[in-house]
Motif scaffolding. Structure first.
Motif, PDB file in Angstrom:
ATOM      1  N   LEU A  61      -5.537  12.007  -6.043  1.00 61.45           N
ATOM      2  CA  LEU A  61      -6.475  11.148  -6.764  1.00 61.45           C
ATOM      3  C   LEU A  61      -6.617   9.796  -6.087  1.00 61.45           C
ATOM      4  CD1 LEU A  61      -5.525  11.819 -10.494  1.00 61.45           C
ATOM      5  CD2 LEU A  61      -7.541  12.630  -9.258  1.00 61.45           C
ATOM      6  N   SER A  62      -7.795   9.232  -6.241  1.00 59.28           N
ATOM      7  CA  SER A  62      -8.071   7.898  -5.734  1.00 59.28           C
ATOM      8  C   SER A  62      -7.281   6.887  -6.550  1.00 59.28           C
ATOM      9  CB  SER A  62      -9.575   7.622  -5.848  1.00 59.28           C
ATOM     10  OG  SER A  62      -9.876   6.334  -5.400  1.00 59.28           O
ATOM     11  N   LYS A  63      -6.413   6.148  -5.880  1.00 64.01           N
ATOM     12  CA  LYS A  63      -5.622   5.115  -6.534  1.00 64.01           C
ATOM     13  C   LYS A  63      -5.727   3.860  -5.686  1.00 64.01           C
ATOM     14  CE  LYS A  63      -1.060   3.967  -8.199  1.00 64.01           C
ATOM     15  NZ  LYS A  63       0.341   4.317  -8.228  1.00 64.01           N
ATOM     16  N   ARG A  64      -6.047   2.760  -6.315  1.00 58.30           N
ATOM     17  CA  ARG A  64      -6.246   1.493  -5.617  1.00 58.30           C
ATOM     18  C   ARG A  64      -5.055   1.177  -4.713  1.00 58.30           C
ATOM     19  NH1 ARG A  64      -5.607  -4.255  -7.071  1.00 58.30           N
ATOM     20  NH2 ARG A  64      -7.321  -5.382  -6.070  1.00 58.30           N
ATOM     21  N   ASN A  65      -5.367   0.877  -3.440  1.00 58.41           N
ATOM     22  CA  ASN A  65      -4.387   0.494  -2.428  1.00 58.41           C
ATOM     23  C   ASN A  65      -3.446   1.644  -2.046  1.00 58.41           C
ATOM     24  OD1 ASN A  65      -3.473  -1.321  -0.555  1.00 58.41           O
ATOM     25  ND2 ASN A  65      -2.241  -2.519  -1.973  1.00 58.41           N
ATOM     26  N   ARG A  66      -3.879   2.884  -2.212  1.00 57.77           N
ATOM     27  CA  ARG A  66      -3.130   4.049  -1.750  1.00 57.77           C
ATOM     28  C   ARG A  66      -3.811   4.561  -0.494  1.00 57.77           C
ATOM     29  NH1 ARG A  66      -2.871   9.099  -5.572  1.00 57.77           N
ATOM     30  NH2 ARG A  66      -0.900   8.214  -6.259  1.00 57.77           N
ATOM     31  N   ALA A  67      -3.004   4.944   0.475  1.00 59.99           N
ATOM     32  CA  ALA A  67      -3.542   5.581   1.672  1.00 59.99           C
ATOM     33  C   ALA A  67      -2.905   6.951   1.831  1.00 59.99           C
ATOM     34  CB  ALA A  67      -3.261   4.731   2.906  1.00 59.99           C
ATOM     35  N   ILE A  68      -3.685   7.876   2.371  1.00 57.53           N
ATOM     36  CA  ILE A  68      -3.115   9.167   2.751  1.00 57.53           C
ATOM     37  C   ILE A  68      -3.370   9.348   4.240  1.00 57.53           C
ATOM     38  CG2 ILE A  68      -3.317  10.200   0.468  1.00 57.53           C
ATOM     39  CD1 ILE A  68      -5.720  11.817   1.501  1.00 57.53           C
ATOM     40  N   LEU A  69      -2.429   9.968   4.892  1.00 56.76           N
ATOM     41  CA  LEU A  69      -2.485  10.205   6.326  1.00 56.76           C
ATOM     42  C   LEU A  69      -2.304  11.696   6.550  1.00 56.76           C
ATOM     43  CD1 LEU A  69      -2.404   9.013   9.260  1.00 56.76           C
ATOM     44  CD2 LEU A  69       0.078   8.953   8.999  1.00 56.76           C
TER      45      LEU A  69
ATOM     46  N   MET B 119       0.858  -1.171   0.000  1.00 59.87           N
ATOM     47  CA  MET B 119       0.000   0.000   0.000  1.00 59.87           C
ATOM     48  C   MET B 119       0.899   1.227   0.000  1.00 59.87           C
ATOM     49  SD  MET B 119      -2.835   1.200   2.810  1.00 59.87           S
ATOM     50  CE  MET B 119      -1.723   1.239   4.182  1.00 59.87           C
ATOM     51  N   SER B 120       0.665   2.122  -0.896  1.00 59.74           N
ATOM     52  CA  SER B 120       1.411   3.361  -0.973  1.00 59.74           C
ATOM     53  C   SER B 120       0.759   4.367  -0.035  1.00 59.74           C
ATOM     54  CB  SER B 120       1.364   3.868  -2.413  1.00 59.74           C
ATOM     55  OG  SER B 120       1.831   5.169  -2.491  1.00 59.74           O
ATOM     56  N   ILE B 121       1.561   5.137   0.694  1.00 56.76           N
ATOM     57  CA  ILE B 121       0.986   6.136   1.603  1.00 56.76           C
ATOM     58  C   ILE B 121       1.626   7.490   1.372  1.00 56.76           C
ATOM     59  CG2 ILE B 121       2.573   5.569   3.500  1.00 56.76           C
ATOM     60  CD1 ILE B 121       0.153   6.222   5.368  1.00 56.76           C
ATOM     61  N   ALA B 122       0.803   8.496   1.327  1.00 59.92           N
ATOM     62  CA  ALA B 122       1.275   9.873   1.243  1.00 59.92           C
ATOM     63  C   ALA B 122       0.947  10.530   2.572  1.00 59.92           C
ATOM     64  CB  ALA B 122       0.577  10.613   0.110  1.00 59.92           C
ATOM     65  N   ILE B 123       1.906  11.226   3.134  1.00 63.43           N
ATOM     66  CA  ILE B 123       1.670  11.921   4.392  1.00 63.43           C
ATOM     67  C   ILE B 123       1.537  13.402   4.082  1.00 63.43           C
ATOM     68  CG2 ILE B 123       2.598  12.456   6.669  1.00 63.43           C
ATOM     69  CD1 ILE B 123       3.898   9.732   6.669  1.00 63.43           C
TER      70      ILE B 123
ATOM     71  N   LEU C 185      -7.082   7.779   4.972  1.00 66.40           N
ATOM     72  CA  LEU C 185      -8.007   7.372   3.917  1.00 66.40           C
ATOM     73  C   LEU C 185      -7.317   6.317   3.062  1.00 66.40           C
ATOM     74  CD1 LEU C 185      -9.433  10.792   2.663  1.00 66.40           C
ATOM     75  CD2 LEU C 185     -10.642   9.048   3.971  1.00 66.40           C
ATOM     76  N   LEU C 186      -7.954   5.171   2.926  1.00 68.24           N
ATOM     77  CA  LEU C 186      -7.458   4.113   2.049  1.00 68.24           C
ATOM     78  C   LEU C 186      -8.405   4.030   0.862  1.00 68.24           C
ATOM     79  CD1 LEU C 186      -5.686   1.666   1.320  1.00 68.24           C
ATOM     80  CD2 LEU C 186      -7.181   0.279   2.790  1.00 68.24           C
ATOM     81  N   TYR C 187      -7.856   4.248  -0.326  1.00 71.59           N
ATOM     82  CA  TYR C 187      -8.660   4.209  -1.546  1.00 71.59           C
ATOM     83  C   TYR C 187      -8.744   2.779  -2.062  1.00 71.59           C
ATOM     84  CZ  TYR C 187      -7.649   9.205  -1.404  1.00 71.59           C
ATOM     85  OH  TYR C 187      -7.522  10.506  -1.016  1.00 71.59           O
ATOM     86  N   ASN C 188      -9.908   2.433  -2.583  1.00 71.89           N
ATOM     87  CA  ASN C 188     -10.131   1.053  -2.985  1.00 71.89           C
ATOM     88  C   ASN C 188     -10.172   0.823  -4.489  1.00 71.89           C
ATOM     89  OD1 ASN C 188     -11.258   1.268  -0.101  1.00 71.89           O
ATOM     90  ND2 ASN C 188     -10.893  -0.890  -0.477  1.00 71.89           N
ATOM     91  N   GLU C 189     -10.067   1.855  -5.303  1.00 71.56           N
ATOM     92  CA  GLU C 189      -9.986   1.662  -6.744  1.00 71.56           C
ATOM     93  C   GLU C 189      -9.368   2.892  -7.389  1.00 71.56           C
ATOM     94  OE1 GLU C 189     -13.537   1.481  -5.439  1.00 71.56           O
ATOM     95  OE2 GLU C 189     -12.918   3.527  -5.230  1.00 71.56           O
TER      96      GLU C 189
END
Length: 191
Positions: free
Chosen positions: A148-156, A3-7, A129-133
């Protein structure tokens, strides 16, 4: 695939951190469980800034104010938060919601700026937030940053940071998981 995460920090900076480890089979289990949810609530007014009938969503609340409503769904919440914490520390989870947005327009609908928490509610709350698609739906911050919503990306980000959902036009359904949590005082969030 991790899962990719952006802080999101400060007022206008996005630092991309190392990938969090949510292996694909766990993410696929989360996706599968979302598709099996039978009970959705409708939020006719998404937030206090929402003033148009298009600004609505469906949601499935797992935890509200620390009270667990669906204990059978806690394992995937733990799976999402686990990469953020070192051994021996944990999060105090205040709210977990699965949000479902339905495409209602060929143009993106801005859903109204809001904060997930206020100082009066409880300072020091993070929003994840964890995006699902993959879609053209997004989380937009008041300072103009848009993720943008990207599958398996989370932002904190800080739960008091002003943001809004921008509804998707590229797919019928868009889901994300919103987890609001604080530290237990051990300050072991991944740096």
């Amino acid at each position: 695939m991790a899962m990719s995460i952006a802080i999101v920090t400060g007022t206008d900076t996005i630092d991309v951190a190392t990938d969090m480890v949510i292996v694909m089979d766990i993410f696929q289990e989360i996706e599968s469980s979302i598709k099996k949810i039978k009970y959705w609530e409708v939020s006719y007014r998404l937030n206090p800034s929402a003033d148009r009938e298009e600004q609505f969503q469906f949601l499935h609340t797992i935890i509200e104010e620390g009270n667990v409503l669906y204990p059978e769904e806690l394992p995937f919440v733990r799976s999402i938060l686990k990469p953020l914490y070192r051994e021996g520390s944990r999060a105090n989870v205040h709210r977990v919601r699965i949000n479902m947005f339905i495409r209602i327009s060929d143009d993106p609908v801005e859903m109204g700026y809001h904060e997930d928490w206020t100082v009066e509610d409880n300072p020091g709350i993070y929003s994840l937030l964890l995006y699902n698609e993959d879609s053209d739906g997004a989380t937009q911050f008041k300072d103009g940053e848009k993720i943008l919503s990207k599958r398996n990306r989370a932002i904190l980000f800080d739960g008091m940071k002003t943001h809004q959902t921008v509804q998707q036009t590229s797919c019928l359904f868009r889901y994300n998981i919103n987890i609001n949590f604080s530290d237990d005082g051990t300050q072991r969030l991944v740096e």
